[in-house]
Write a protein that holds these residues in place. Structure first.
Motif, PDB file in Angstrom:
ATOM      1  N   ILE A  73      87.551  62.748 -31.032  1.00 10.03           N
ATOM      2  CA  ILE A  73      86.722  62.692 -29.794  1.00 10.03           C
ATOM      3  C   ILE A  73      86.802  61.077 -29.518  1.00 10.03           C
ATOM      4  N   GLY A  74      86.493  60.177 -30.407  1.00  4.86           N
ATOM      5  CA  GLY A  74      86.681  58.848 -30.059  1.00  4.86           C
ATOM      6  C   GLY A  74      87.922  58.114 -29.875  1.00  4.86           C
ATOM      7  N   ALA A  75      88.930  58.606 -30.735  1.00  6.28           N
ATOM      8  CA  ALA A  75      90.360  58.187 -30.391  1.00  6.28           C
ATOM      9  C   ALA A  75      90.997  58.741 -28.893  1.00  6.28           C
ATOM     10  N   TRP A  76      90.638  60.009 -28.682  1.00 11.74           N
ATOM     11  CA  TRP A  76      91.148  60.662 -27.530  1.00 11.74           C
ATOM     12  C   TRP A  76      90.377  59.844 -26.105  1.00 11.74           C
ATOM     13  N   LEU A  77      88.892  59.875 -26.345  1.00 11.87           N
ATOM     14  CA  LEU A  77      88.228  58.964 -25.218  1.00 11.87           C
ATOM     15  C   LEU A  77      88.643  57.723 -24.931  1.00 11.87           C
ATOM     16  N   SER A  78      88.878  56.867 -26.051  1.00 11.30           N
ATOM     17  CA  SER A  78      89.485  55.608 -26.111  1.00 11.30           C
ATOM     18  C   SER A  78      90.779  55.426 -25.258  1.00 11.30           C
ATOM     19  N   ALA A  79      91.893  56.305 -25.721  1.00 16.62           N
ATOM     20  CA  ALA A  79      93.140  56.641 -24.878  1.00 16.62           C
ATOM     21  C   ALA A  79      92.863  56.873 -23.417  1.00 16.62           C
ATOM     22  N   SER A  80      91.966  57.722 -23.003  1.00 15.34           N
ATOM     23  CA  SER A  80      91.894  58.016 -21.878  1.00 15.34           C
ATOM     24  C   SER A  80      91.073  56.772 -21.016  1.00 15.34           C
ATOM     25  N   ALA A  81      90.360  55.863 -21.524  1.00 16.80           N
ATOM     26  CA  ALA A  81      89.736  54.833 -21.078  1.00 16.80           C
ATOM     27  C   ALA A  81      91.024  53.630 -20.901  1.00 16.80           C
ATOM     28  N   LEU A  82      91.926  53.787 -21.809  1.00 17.11           N
ATOM     29  CA  LEU A  82      92.986  52.630 -21.563  1.00 17.11           C
ATOM     30  C   LEU A  82      93.908  53.426 -20.571  1.00 17.11           C
ATOM     31  N   ASP A  83      93.987  54.549 -20.305  1.00 13.90           N
ATOM     32  CA  ASP A  83      94.810  55.059 -19.239  1.00 13.90           C
ATOM     33  C   ASP A  83      94.194  54.693 -17.807  1.00 13.90           C
ATOM     34  N   VAL A 127      92.001  52.131 -16.990  1.00 11.46           N
ATOM     35  CA  VAL A 127      91.750  50.829 -16.707  1.00 11.46           C
ATOM     36  C   VAL A 127      92.736  49.679 -17.467  1.00 11.46           C
ATOM     37  N   GLY A 128      93.701  50.219 -18.588  1.00  9.95           N
ATOM     38  CA  GLY A 128      94.431  49.366 -19.314  1.00  9.95           C
ATOM     39  C   GLY A 128      95.634  48.879 -18.512  1.00  9.95           C
ATOM     40  N   GLY A 129      96.299  49.712 -17.680  1.00 11.80           N
ATOM     41  CA  GLY A 129      97.441  49.301 -16.869  1.00 11.80           C
ATOM     42  C   GLY A 129      98.749  49.658 -17.937  1.00 11.80           C
ATOM     43  N   ARG A 130      99.815  49.054 -17.201  1.00 12.82           N
ATOM     44  CA  ARG A 130     101.121  49.287 -18.062  1.00 12.82           C
ATOM     45  C   ARG A 130     101.191  49.106 -19.359  1.00 12.82           C
ATOM     46  N   ALA A 131     100.524  47.757 -19.692  1.00 13.18           N
ATOM     47  CA  ALA A 131     100.852  47.119 -20.855  1.00 13.18           C
ATOM     48  C   ALA A 131      99.940  47.913 -21.943  1.00 13.18           C
ATOM     49  N   ALA A 132      98.833  48.826 -21.520  1.00 15.02           N
ATOM     50  CA  ALA A 132      97.967  49.341 -22.478  1.00 15.02           C
ATOM     51  C   ALA A 132      98.751  50.737 -22.950  1.00 15.02           C
ATOM     52  N   ARG A 133      99.941  51.117 -22.398  1.00  9.63           N
ATOM     53  CA  ARG A 133     100.350  52.512 -22.790  1.00  9.63           C
ATOM     54  C   ARG A 133     100.843  52.802 -24.013  1.00  9.63           C
TER      55      ARG A 133
END
Length: 220
Positions: free
Chosen positions: A87-97, A99-105
């Protein structure tokens, strides 16, 4: 707070409503009513019983493995804390999606993959607890597993389509859908842990320190 269907002393219940000391005036929250319907859904039993027997046959064939999956070495069930990993990993991925922009993909895809890997042992520890349940607890556990299993499949698909930059949008959408199902599965898991007190624990925590085996109020 009570964990059974009977109203507490001094309260009255009418249908799906209950209040302390008088006639019902406020309905129970809809999630409570929904879980009660799952608990009484006997039509689930045919499939749930079959899968429970198969899982029990596989896990009970190795008592040391079953004890490990039920947390004997740490004193209580390890499934609830292990759910924090995917859950932590998946939520972190969605957070990057978000607010992280292209560089965070690339980092978001890595987190989705790590969450999928972490989900595998988490499924096993949950199954080790579920094989001892019956009745309504068994049915809720079955739907809990179905929701989480579908969520896992969506996250795997999200990880796969993200391998090309053109699939990023689809990957984000799949992750959002997977997260929604994981929330449903998490709610049902919380119901089993908190409302129904499902989970193995060391005998010392069950007021039976002389016993040698893990105990659980749901063990059949």
């Amino acid at each position: 707070m009570t964990t059974t269907g009977a109203p507490a002393s001094g309260s009255q219940a009418t249908g799906s409503q209950t209040t302390e000391g008088g006639p019902a005036s406020v309905p129970r929250p809809w999630p409570v009513r929904a879980v009660q319907k799952v608990e009484s859904a006997t039509w689930l039993d045919t499939t749930a019983d079959l899968e429970q027997r198969l899982a029990a046959k596989g896990l009970t064939a190795s008592p040391p493995l079953l004890a490990l999956l039920r947390g004997r070495q740490v004193g209580h069930a390890v499934h609830p804390p292990m759910t924090d990993v995917p859950i932590g990993a998946w939520l972190s991925a969605s957070a990057l999606d978000a607010v992280g922009g292209r560089a965070a993909r690339p980092a978001a895809r890595l987190l989705v993959g790590l969450g999928c890997l972490g989900a595998l042992p988490t499924f096993l520890t949950g199954t080790a607890e579920w094989i001892g349940t019956s009745g309504g607890d068994k049915r809720v556990g079955y739907v809990h597993a179905a929701a989480n299993g579908t969520s896992f499949a969506l996250y795997v698909a999200s990880w796969w389509v993200r391998r090309h930059d053109s699939g990023h949008g689809r990957g984000v959408a799949l992750a959002v859908a997977g997260g929604a199902l994981a929330a449903v599965g998490g709610y049902l898991g919380g119901h089993l842990s908190v409302a129904r007190d499902i989970g193995t624990r060391d005998p010392a925590f069950a007021d039976d320190p002389a016993a040698r085996e893990l105990s659980s109020p749901h063990r059949t």
